[in-house]
Design a protein around this motif. Structure first.
Motif, PDB file in Angstrom:
ATOM      1  N   UNK A   1       0.848  -1.204  -0.135  1.00 50.93           N
ATOM      2  CA  UNK A   1      -0.005  -0.063   0.000  1.00 50.93           C
ATOM      3  C   UNK A   1       0.735   1.270   0.044  1.00 50.93           C
ATOM      4  N   UNK A   2       1.975   1.139   0.674  1.00 50.52           N
ATOM      5  CA  UNK A   2       2.999   2.442   0.807  1.00 50.52           C
ATOM      6  C   UNK A   2       4.212   1.858   0.459  1.00 50.52           C
ATOM      7  N   UNK A   3       4.899   2.612  -0.209  1.00 51.05           N
ATOM      8  CA  UNK A   3       6.405   2.551  -0.420  1.00 51.05           C
ATOM      9  C   UNK A   3       7.297   3.290   0.557  1.00 51.05           C
ATOM     10  N   UNK A   4       8.068   2.781   1.127  1.00 48.89           N
ATOM     11  CA  UNK A   4       8.843   3.550   2.151  1.00 48.89           C
ATOM     12  C   UNK A   4      10.503   3.217   1.584  1.00 48.89           C
ATOM     13  N   UNK A   5      10.984   4.381   1.296  1.00 49.89           N
ATOM     14  CA  UNK A   5      12.450   4.522   0.845  1.00 49.89           C
ATOM     15  C   UNK A   5      13.363   4.650   2.094  1.00 49.89           C
ATOM     16  N   UNK A   6      14.532   3.975   1.970  1.00 53.87           N
ATOM     17  CA  UNK A   6      15.441   4.069   3.154  1.00 53.87           C
ATOM     18  C   UNK A   6      16.603   5.275   2.211  1.00 53.87           C
ATOM     19  N   UNK A   7      16.520   6.236   3.017  1.00 49.73           N
ATOM     20  CA  UNK A   7      17.202   7.582   2.280  1.00 49.73           C
ATOM     21  C   UNK A   7      18.839   7.472   2.760  1.00 49.73           C
ATOM     22  N   UNK A   8      19.671   7.729   1.896  1.00 54.55           N
ATOM     23  CA  UNK A   8      19.417   8.313   0.532  1.00 54.55           C
ATOM     24  C   UNK A   8      19.415   7.183  -0.343  1.00 54.55           C
ATOM     25  N   UNK A   9      20.309   6.159  -0.360  1.00 50.87           N
ATOM     26  CA  UNK A   9      20.304   5.384  -1.309  1.00 50.87           C
ATOM     27  C   UNK A   9      19.039   4.733  -2.173  1.00 50.87           C
ATOM     28  N   UNK A  10      18.149   4.336  -1.147  1.00 51.59           N
ATOM     29  CA  UNK A  10      16.775   3.784  -1.711  1.00 51.59           C
ATOM     30  C   UNK A  10      15.846   4.878  -2.072  1.00 51.59           C
ATOM     31  N   UNK A  11      16.129   6.430  -2.194  1.00 54.32           N
ATOM     32  CA  UNK A  11      15.163   7.202  -2.780  1.00 54.32           C
ATOM     33  C   UNK A  11      14.840   7.018  -4.168  1.00 54.32           C
ATOM     34  N   UNK A  12      15.723   6.844  -4.735  1.00 55.34           N
ATOM     35  CA  UNK A  12      15.354   6.917  -6.409  1.00 55.34           C
ATOM     36  C   UNK A  12      14.784   5.438  -6.798  1.00 55.34           C
ATOM     37  N   UNK A  13      15.257   4.337  -6.347  1.00 53.84           N
ATOM     38  CA  UNK A  13      14.837   3.115  -6.801  1.00 53.84           C
ATOM     39  C   UNK A  13      13.137   3.004  -5.917  1.00 53.84           C
ATOM     40  N   UNK A  14      13.152   3.534  -4.892  1.00 57.17           N
ATOM     41  CA  UNK A  14      11.603   3.572  -4.315  1.00 57.17           C
ATOM     42  C   UNK A  14      10.694   4.322  -5.006  1.00 57.17           C
ATOM     43  N   UNK A  15      10.997   5.538  -5.653  1.00 53.60           N
ATOM     44  CA  UNK A  15      10.200   6.141  -6.590  1.00 53.60           C
ATOM     45  C   UNK A  15      10.003   5.652  -7.689  1.00 53.60           C
ATOM     46  N   UNK A  16      10.946   4.937  -8.172  1.00 51.86           N
ATOM     47  CA  UNK A  16      10.815   4.341  -9.446  1.00 51.86           C
ATOM     48  C   UNK A  16       9.687   3.188  -9.332  1.00 51.86           C
ATOM     49  N   UNK A  17       9.902   2.264  -8.292  1.00 53.59           N
ATOM     50  CA  UNK A  17       8.951   1.157  -7.982  1.00 53.59           C
ATOM     51  C   UNK A  17       7.658   1.921  -7.634  1.00 53.59           C
ATOM     52  N   UNK A  18       7.655   2.979  -6.976  1.00 52.99           N
ATOM     53  CA  UNK A  18       6.125   3.306  -7.019  1.00 52.99           C
ATOM     54  C   UNK A  18       5.473   3.794  -8.126  1.00 52.99           C
ATOM     55  N   UNK A  19       6.217   4.242  -8.907  1.00 50.33           N
ATOM     56  CA  UNK A  19       5.653   4.633 -10.147  1.00 50.33           C
ATOM     57  C   UNK A  19       5.122   3.258 -10.839  1.00 50.33           C
ATOM     58  N   UNK A  20       6.064   2.406 -11.007  1.00 49.13           N
ATOM     59  CA  UNK A  20       6.067   1.480 -11.759  1.00 49.13           C
ATOM     60  C   UNK A  20       4.872   0.418 -11.378  1.00 49.13           C
ATOM     61  N   UNK A  21       4.758   0.557 -10.036  1.00 52.48           N
ATOM     62  CA  UNK A  21       3.541  -0.472  -9.066  1.00 52.48           C
ATOM     63  C   UNK A  21       2.238   0.389  -9.450  1.00 52.48           C
ATOM     64  N   UNK A  22       2.436   1.831  -9.649  1.00 57.37           N
ATOM     65  CA  UNK A  22       0.946   2.294  -9.635  1.00 57.37           C
ATOM     66  C   UNK A  22       0.544   2.676  -8.168  1.00 57.37           C
ATOM     67  N   UNK A  23       1.628   3.166  -7.481  1.00 60.19           N
ATOM     68  CA  UNK A  23       1.556   3.221  -5.831  1.00 60.19           C
ATOM     69  C   UNK A  23       1.528   4.923  -5.638  1.00 60.19           C
ATOM     70  N   UNK A  24       0.808   5.324  -5.127  1.00 55.06           N
ATOM     71  CA  UNK A  24       0.909   7.124  -4.894  1.00 55.06           C
ATOM     72  C   UNK A  24       1.627   7.218  -3.459  1.00 55.06           C
ATOM     73  N   UNK A  25       1.011   6.473  -2.478  1.00 52.50           N
ATOM     74  CA  UNK A  25       1.724   6.563  -0.998  1.00 52.50           C
ATOM     75  C   UNK A  25       2.989   6.286  -0.791  1.00 52.50           C
TER      76      UNK A  25
END
Length: 169
Positions: A42-66
């Motif tokens: 339901x929600x993507x949580x990035x581990x910053x900083x290294x996970x910020x770009x992968x998390x954003x990319x996965x959120x878009x690819x999975x159609x997740x807004x949160x």
């Protein structure tokens, strides 16, 4: 402005280099693996900083807004870490994640200690969390739920390949 240290791996002969183009493919492939699983985050949580770009990319690819992020400091240079991973402010809103399905994303599960810290913290706050990383290493104390590739080499990510920019005065 507090500037983070840039890890210079130019002297390393053996390393894994991820390009921007390959990162795009990796994100889509990892997202497909997640979509094909029985887990529906339901929600993507990035581990910053290294996970910020992968998390954003996965959120878009999975159609997740949160989405949200949790800040953790551990690496200080190539193959150098603090004694333990440290949570940094600002902190995650833990009330909003209770009883939610979370996808925790980082760039790499190297030692796995950062990922373990975050997964334990989220579980303590009542969240059902699974993890996704671009890379996993054999020494990781956590086996991520979703992994794009495995390597034991130092990894050069496209977002950290170059030194930070400085004012051009």
């Amino acid at each position: 402005m507090t500037q983070a240290y840039h890890a210079d791996s130019s002297e390393l002969e053996d390393k894994e280099i991820l390009t921007w183009e390959r990162f795009g493919s990796a994100s889509r492939e990892l997202a497909q693996t997640i979509a094909d699983s029985d887990f529906e985050p339901e929600i993507v949580i990035a581990i910053a900083r290294g996970g910020l770009l992968p998390a954003g990319s996965l959120a878009y690819a999975l159609g997740l807004k949160l989405s949200d992020a949790i800040n953790v400091e551990f690496y200080t240079d190539v193959h150098q870490t603090l004694p333990d991973p440290v949570l940094l402010a600002p902190m995650l809103d833990t009330e909003s994640i209770r009883d939610r399905k979370l996808l925790v994303v980082d760039d790499v599960a190297d030692s796995g200690r950062t990922l373990a810290l975050v997964l334990d913290l989220l579980a303590d706050h009542g969240a059902q969390a699974r993890s996704a990383v671009i890379y996993a290493k054999s020494a990781s104390v956590v086996e991520p739920d979703f992994v794009w590739r495995r390597t034991d080499e130092w990894i050069v990510f496209p977002w950290s390949a170059e030194e930070p920019v400085t004012p051009s005065r």
